[in-house]
Motif scaffolding. Structure first.
Motif, PDB file in Angstrom:
ATOM      1  N   ASP A  57       0.899  -1.090   0.142  1.00 38.81           N
ATOM      2  CA  ASP A  57       0.100  -0.051   0.166  1.00 38.81           C
ATOM      3  C   ASP A  57       0.837   1.205   0.042  1.00 38.81           C
ATOM      4  O   ASP A  57       2.240   1.079  -0.027  1.00 38.81           O
ATOM      5  CB  ASP A  57      -1.022  -0.094   1.102  1.00 38.81           C
ATOM      6  N   VAL A  58       0.443   2.424   0.377  1.00 35.01           N
ATOM      7  CA  VAL A  58       1.189   3.885  -0.024  1.00 35.01           C
ATOM      8  C   VAL A  58       2.187   3.639   1.042  1.00 35.01           C
ATOM      9  O   VAL A  58       3.193   4.455   1.238  1.00 35.01           O
ATOM     10  CB  VAL A  58       0.193   4.936   0.391  1.00 35.01           C
ATOM     11  N   GLU A  59       2.026   3.020   2.549  1.00 40.08           N
ATOM     12  CA  GLU A  59       2.926   3.015   3.357  1.00 40.08           C
ATOM     13  C   GLU A  59       3.968   1.921   3.266  1.00 40.08           C
ATOM     14  O   GLU A  59       4.998   1.671   4.244  1.00 40.08           O
ATOM     15  CB  GLU A  59       2.173   2.711   4.726  1.00 40.08           C
ATOM     16  N   GLY A  60       4.069   1.135   2.179  1.00 39.93           N
ATOM     17  CA  GLY A  60       5.003  -0.186   1.960  1.00 39.93           C
ATOM     18  C   GLY A  60       4.746  -1.193   2.596  1.00 39.93           C
ATOM     19  O   GLY A  60       5.451  -2.099   2.624  1.00 39.93           O
ATOM     20  N   LYS A  61       3.354  -1.349   3.155  1.00 36.56           N
ATOM     21  CA  LYS A  61       2.941  -2.828   3.752  1.00 36.56           C
ATOM     22  C   LYS A  61       2.256  -3.483   2.902  1.00 36.56           C
ATOM     23  O   LYS A  61       1.464  -3.096   1.802  1.00 36.56           O
ATOM     24  CB  LYS A  61       2.195  -2.638   5.011  1.00 36.56           C
ATOM     25  N   MET A  62       2.392  -5.031   2.843  1.00 33.30           N
ATOM     26  CA  MET A  62       1.776  -5.792   1.921  1.00 33.30           C
ATOM     27  C   MET A  62       0.360  -5.958   2.453  1.00 33.30           C
ATOM     28  O   MET A  62      -0.131  -6.540   3.454  1.00 33.30           O
ATOM     29  CB  MET A  62       2.371  -7.232   1.975  1.00 33.30           C
ATOM     30  N   ASN A  63      -0.555  -5.023   2.074  1.00 31.58           N
ATOM     31  CA  ASN A  63      -1.846  -4.887   2.451  1.00 31.58           C
ATOM     32  C   ASN A  63      -2.866  -4.936   1.272  1.00 31.58           C
ATOM     33  O   ASN A  63      -4.085  -4.620   1.592  1.00 31.58           O
ATOM     34  CB  ASN A  63      -1.923  -3.631   3.156  1.00 31.58           C
ATOM     35  N   LEU A  64      -2.611  -5.132   0.055  1.00 32.46           N
ATOM     36  CA  LEU A  64      -3.354  -5.132  -1.003  1.00 32.46           C
ATOM     37  C   LEU A  64      -3.359  -6.451  -1.781  1.00 32.46           C
ATOM     38  O   LEU A  64      -2.066  -6.893  -1.940  1.00 32.46           O
ATOM     39  CB  LEU A  64      -2.994  -3.904  -2.038  1.00 32.46           C
ATOM     40  N   SER A  65      -4.503  -6.779  -2.152  1.00 30.38           N
ATOM     41  CA  SER A  65      -4.712  -7.908  -3.052  1.00 30.38           C
ATOM     42  C   SER A  65      -4.566  -7.709  -4.510  1.00 30.38           C
ATOM     43  O   SER A  65      -4.413  -6.423  -4.978  1.00 30.38           O
ATOM     44  CB  SER A  65      -5.945  -8.551  -2.822  1.00 30.38           C
ATOM     45  N   ILE A  66      -4.220  -8.694  -5.364  1.00 25.00           N
ATOM     46  CA  ILE A  66      -4.072  -8.835  -6.629  1.00 25.00           C
ATOM     47  C   ILE A  66      -5.409  -8.112  -7.298  1.00 25.00           C
ATOM     48  O   ILE A  66      -5.348  -7.389  -8.445  1.00 25.00           O
ATOM     49  CB  ILE A  66      -3.706  -9.960  -7.458  1.00 25.00           C
ATOM     50  N   VAL A  67      -6.454  -8.211  -6.698  1.00 29.10           N
ATOM     51  CA  VAL A  67      -7.930  -7.494  -7.235  1.00 29.10           C
ATOM     52  C   VAL A  67      -7.636  -6.128  -7.170  1.00 29.10           C
ATOM     53  O   VAL A  67      -8.104  -5.295  -8.083  1.00 29.10           O
ATOM     54  CB  VAL A  67      -8.958  -8.114  -6.545  1.00 29.10           C
ATOM     55  N   GLU A  68      -7.197  -5.523  -5.757  1.00 29.99           N
ATOM     56  CA  GLU A  68      -7.143  -4.423  -5.659  1.00 29.99           C
ATOM     57  C   GLU A  68      -6.093  -3.421  -6.569  1.00 29.99           C
ATOM     58  O   GLU A  68      -6.077  -2.356  -6.964  1.00 29.99           O
ATOM     59  CB  GLU A  68      -6.927  -4.094  -4.304  1.00 29.99           C
ATOM     60  N   ARG A  69      -4.871  -4.286  -6.901  1.00 32.82           N
ATOM     61  CA  ARG A  69      -4.092  -3.899  -7.722  1.00 32.82           C
ATOM     62  C   ARG A  69      -4.317  -3.961  -9.184  1.00 32.82           C
ATOM     63  O   ARG A  69      -3.491  -3.285 -10.018  1.00 32.82           O
ATOM     64  CB  ARG A  69      -2.395  -4.556  -7.294  1.00 32.82           C
ATOM     65  N   GLY A  70      -5.086  -4.566  -9.717  1.00 35.36           N
ATOM     66  CA  GLY A  70      -5.378  -5.126 -11.027  1.00 35.36           C
ATOM     67  C   GLY A  70      -4.576  -5.750 -11.715  1.00 35.36           C
ATOM     68  O   GLY A  70      -4.396  -5.714 -13.056  1.00 35.36           O
ATOM     69  N   GLY A  71      -3.538  -6.714 -11.265  1.00 32.20           N
ATOM     70  CA  GLY A  71      -2.716  -7.500 -11.955  1.00 32.20           C
ATOM     71  C   GLY A  71      -3.465  -8.479 -12.665  1.00 32.20           C
ATOM     72  O   GLY A  71      -4.467  -9.049 -12.500  1.00 32.20           O
TER      73      GLY A  71
END
Length: 145
Positions: A57-71
């Protein structure tokens, strides 16, 4: 069922000099299937892959899924994930599903990922493949069902 998930900046599969699948960003999935696998294991792993929070996420923590990132996803069948190396020097692959069982399950796995809205590129089942990718992080996780 085993899936070796690798977060990647890019990935591609080449068979006989031709690229059969390529993604720019997302997951490279190496997929191993055993004879006792079923739709239950597929559904569990598809949901797990979609929900894992492996992107920063914006703080550099692994907090987002591939759905949220659009990969996107590159899925490669990999029976060698079921190698048994406990005895001798040559691996045994007795726990890997036979092709007539593994191929339809791998195809169902890929179709379930697509049904979740992912762009899914693939290798060629049973082919000798050259897999290239840039691991991001590196982040590599073994998933089992």
């Amino acid at each position: 069922m085993k899936v070796l998930l690798q977060r990647c900046k890019n990935a591609s599969v080449t068979v006989d000099g031709e690229i059969t699948g390529s993604i720019e960003f997302g997951y490279l999935l190496l997929v191993g299937i055993t004879a006792t696998d079923s739709e239950k294991e597929i559904n569990y792993l598809v949901d797990k892959i979609a929900g894992l929070r492996l992107f920063e996420d914006v703080e550099g923590k692994m907090n987002l899924s591939i759905v949220e990132r659009g990969g996107a996803i590159l899925s490669v069948s990999q029976f060698t994930l079921y190698a048994d190396t406990r005895k001798g020097r040559r691996p045994s692959f007795i726990d890997a599903a036979r092709p007539e069982i593994a191929k339809p399950l791998w195809e169902l796995f890929n179709s379930r990922l697509r049904a979740k809205g992912f762009v899914v590129e693939t290798g060629v089942f049973g082919a000798m493949m050259d897999v290239s990718f840039t691991n991001d992080g590196p982040v590599t996780i073994m998933l089992e069902a």
